[in-house]
Design an enzyme around this catalytic site. Structure first.
Site, PDB file in Angstrom:
ATOM      1  N   GLU A 157      61.773  31.314  42.121  1.00  0.00           N
ATOM      2  CA  GLU A 157      60.387  31.799  42.203  1.00  0.00           C
ATOM      3  C   GLU A 157      60.255  32.773  43.376  1.00  0.00           C
ATOM      4  OE1 GLU A 157      58.282  30.584  39.708  1.00  0.00           O
ATOM      5  OE2 GLU A 157      60.226  29.801  39.114  1.00  0.00           O
ATOM      6  N   TYR A 193      67.676  36.954  36.800  1.00  0.00           N
ATOM      7  CA  TYR A 193      67.159  36.517  35.502  1.00  0.00           C
ATOM      8  C   TYR A 193      67.977  37.133  34.369  1.00  0.00           C
ATOM      9  CZ  TYR A 193      63.120  34.298  37.625  1.00  0.00           C
ATOM     10  OH  TYR A 193      62.328  33.467  38.346  1.00  0.00           O
ATOM     11  N   VAL A 236      52.848  40.796  27.153  1.00  0.00           N
ATOM     12  CA  VAL A 236      52.722  39.359  26.913  1.00  0.00           C
ATOM     13  C   VAL A 236      52.346  38.718  28.236  1.00  0.00           C
ATOM     14  CG1 VAL A 236      53.888  37.252  26.180  1.00  0.00           C
ATOM     15  CG2 VAL A 236      54.474  39.426  25.093  1.00  0.00           C
ATOM     16  N   ASN A 293      49.780  33.896  32.308  1.00  0.00           N
ATOM     17  CA  ASN A 293      49.099  33.550  33.546  1.00  0.00           C
ATOM     18  C   ASN A 293      48.383  34.791  34.079  1.00  0.00           C
ATOM     19  OD1 ASN A 293      48.407  32.440  36.083  1.00  0.00           O
ATOM     20  ND2 ASN A 293      50.410  32.968  36.938  1.00  0.00           N
ATOM     21  N   ARG A 326      48.972  43.628  38.815  1.00  0.00           N
ATOM     22  CA  ARG A 326      49.274  43.953  37.417  1.00  0.00           C
ATOM     23  C   ARG A 326      48.024  43.852  36.541  1.00  0.00           C
ATOM     24  NH1 ARG A 326      52.858  38.834  35.121  1.00  0.00           N
ATOM     25  NH2 ARG A 326      51.223  37.256  35.221  1.00  0.00           N
ATOM     26  N   TYR A 342      57.005  48.394  26.770  1.00  0.00           N
ATOM     27  CA  TYR A 342      56.596  47.046  27.141  1.00  0.00           C
ATOM     28  C   TYR A 342      56.195  47.050  28.606  1.00  0.00           C
ATOM     29  CZ  TYR A 342      56.400  42.095  27.933  1.00  0.00           C
ATOM     30  OH  TYR A 342      55.933  40.852  28.266  1.00  0.00           O
ATOM     31  N   ASN A 362      54.390  39.312  38.378  1.00  0.00           N
ATOM     32  CA  ASN A 362      53.151  38.732  38.901  1.00  0.00           C
ATOM     33  C   ASN A 362      53.016  38.941  40.410  1.00  0.00           C
ATOM     34  OD1 ASN A 362      54.865  36.815  40.004  1.00  0.00           O
ATOM     35  ND2 ASN A 362      54.367  35.254  38.504  1.00  0.00           N
ATOM     36  N   TYR A 388      62.780  40.803  43.023  1.00  0.00           N
ATOM     37  CA  TYR A 388      62.099  39.915  42.062  1.00  0.00           C
ATOM     38  C   TYR A 388      61.839  40.669  40.757  1.00  0.00           C
ATOM     39  CZ  TYR A 388      59.025  36.287  40.254  1.00  0.00           C
ATOM     40  OH  TYR A 388      58.471  35.299  39.478  1.00  0.00           O
ATOM     41  N   GLU A 441      62.708  38.052  33.573  1.00  0.00           N
ATOM     42  CA  GLU A 441      63.044  38.220  32.150  1.00  0.00           C
ATOM     43  C   GLU A 441      62.121  39.235  31.457  1.00  0.00           C
ATOM     44  OE1 GLU A 441      61.382  35.661  33.350  1.00  0.00           O
ATOM     45  OE2 GLU A 441      59.561  35.761  32.141  1.00  0.00           O
TER      46      GLU A 441
END
Ligand SMILES: *[C@@H]1O[C@H](CO)[C@@H](O)[C@H](O)[C@H]1NC(C)=O
Ligand SMILES: *[C@@H]1O[C@H](CO)[C@@H](O)[C@H](O)[C@H]1NC(C)=O
Ligand SMILES: *[C@@H]1O[C@H](CO)[C@@H](O)[C@H](O)[C@H]1NC(C)=O
Ligand SMILES: *[C@@H]1O[C@H](CO)[C@@H](O)[C@H](O)[C@H]1NC(C)=O
Ligand SMILES: *[C@@H]1O[C@H](CO)[C@@H](O)[C@H](O)[C@H]1NC(C)=O
Length: 344
Positions: free
Chosen positions: A120, A151, A176, A179, A186, A225, A230, A236, A239
């Site tokens: 995380e 990832y 997609v 959260n 974002r 896409y 987040n 960081y 996926e």
């Protein structure tokens, strides 16, 4: 009278000193009884102290050898085997939320390595001062962790497969999200973007959840896409890039660490960075133009000539990778300031 005081002082001091020496001797004796050492055999024993996110998986058999070809690497979750464990793995989330504790009451063999595991970002890890000076190794998406666990990654292509650029594109941009937090950068970018183009949104937040099976075919119908992280931290990159974009055959529009950071992992012309544009209007113009010119659009898939995507999702594969550290001589190591390291 005056001359007596120092003598009394000296007596006091001697008495105190004698008591202190006696106390130290007792403590040393106690320590000696407590000292323990690792019971080693030819296998590397990795003890997973608790399940990451409470998610259990099968550890029977020689998992690392059978699944990943890593020899002499024994992965298990038997706490009773603590004194045989070369490495004990602690997943941070459960330490943080208090459902699990470090076994600080056990005598810790000096050769035993404690590994702090978190994939995380610092935004989720919280305050780590309580763990300073306890861990020897880290496993993280950070490239400077002892065990770099991204990832996903691009690996040299083994097959001679052609490009797989899905043909049937019906949407310019897709996202997609499960959260949705208004304060996230974002979310703000999305709110502005959707005033300029139609963004096809899926996931729990949009009340259009996708099953694992539906995910890639759905995204494959989008030119772009929105691989928006987040939170924005060094290395960081999740996926959202590897699976949701690259594996689905949509060009990623990324929001996360700076472009230079992405370029350490993927070719510069395989993605579009939100920060490359001075305004969202110019980003949108660029996307529209790219979608309308097949030659240009295809150039973003050039990496497929030489690479294919490998996504890391199985905890066993991640944990088995710990054994590869033993291929080099090991130095003593302690994270004296884990908090500073994790937030660097
Ligand atoms: C802590 O995390 C685990 C998942 O590993 C979860 O099952 C549990 O409910 C969480 N506990 C608290 C108090 O948040
Ligand atoms: C090492 O692991 C292998 C495979 O799991 C096992 O067959 C062997 O008995 C182990 N060796 C020792 C000394 O424990
Ligand atoms: C292409 O997409 C449309 C929906 O936009 C769908 O009806 C059609 O079956 C798709 N064709 C192929 C070949 O996947
Ligand atoms: C598409 O892009 C290529 C390469 O930039 C360019 O040579 C070509 O003229 C463009 N085609 C159209 C129809 O604009
Ligand atoms: C691991 O960390 C502990 C706690 O700081 C330390 O006492 C020990 O020497 C370290 N061991 C190794 C092998 O680095």
């Amino acid at each position: 009278m005056k001359a007596l005081l120092p003598r009394r002082f000296i007596l006091f001091f001697l008495l105190f000193w004698t008591l202190w020496v006696f106390y130290r001797w007792l403590a040393t004796q106690a320590n000696k009884r407590q000292s323990c050492s690792l019971r080693m055999d030819s296998n590397i024993s990795i003890l997973l102290w608790h399940w990451p996110f409470g998610h259990q998986f099968e550890l029977d058999g020689d998992v690392c050898w059978e699944r990943y070809g890593i020899p002499r690497c024994h992965l298990h979750n038997q706490r009773s085997q603590f004194y045989y464990a070369d490495v004990v793995v602690f997943h941070h989330n459960e330490l943080k939320n208090g459902t699990q504790k470090l076994p600080l009451d056990l005598c810790r063999p000096p050769e035993q390595k404690w590994l702090w595991l978190s994939l995380e970002s610092p935004a989720s890890n919280g305050i780590l001062y309580a763990y300073n000076g306890l861990f020897n190794w880290t496993m993280s998406y950070r490239r400077d962790a002892d065990i770099f666990m991204p990832y996903g990654e691009l690996v040299p292509k083994k097959t001679t497969k052609e490009y797989i650029i899905p043909k049937n594109k019906s949407f310019l941009a897709c996202w997609v999200v499960s959260n949705y937090v208004t304060q996230h950068r974002r979310s703000k970018v999305y709110e502005s973007l959707k005033k300029l183009i139609k963004v096809q949104v899926y996931g729990n937040w949009a009340k259009r959840p996708l099953t694992v099976k539906e995910l890639l075919p759905t995204i494959s119908r989008c030119y772009f896409y929105l691989a928006f992280e987040n939170s924005e931290f060094k290395d960081y990159i999740t996926e959202k890039l590897w699976r949701n974009s690259f594996q689905a055959g949509a060009v990623p529009v990324v929001l996360g660490p700076p472009r230079k950071n992405y370029e350490l992992l993927v070719p510069p012309n395989s993605f579009i960075h939100v920060d490359d544009f001075e305004s969202l209007d110019s980003l949108v113009d660029f996307l529209k133009q790219l979608a309308s010119n097949e030659t240009q659009y295809r150039s973003y898939f050039k990496w497929q000539e030489h690479y294919e995507v490998k996504v890391y999702a199985d905890w066993r594969e991640r944990l088995c990778k710990i054994c590869t550290l033993y291929q080099k001589p090991l130095n003593k190591k302690v994270y004296h300031n884990l908090h500073a390291w994790a937030n660097r």
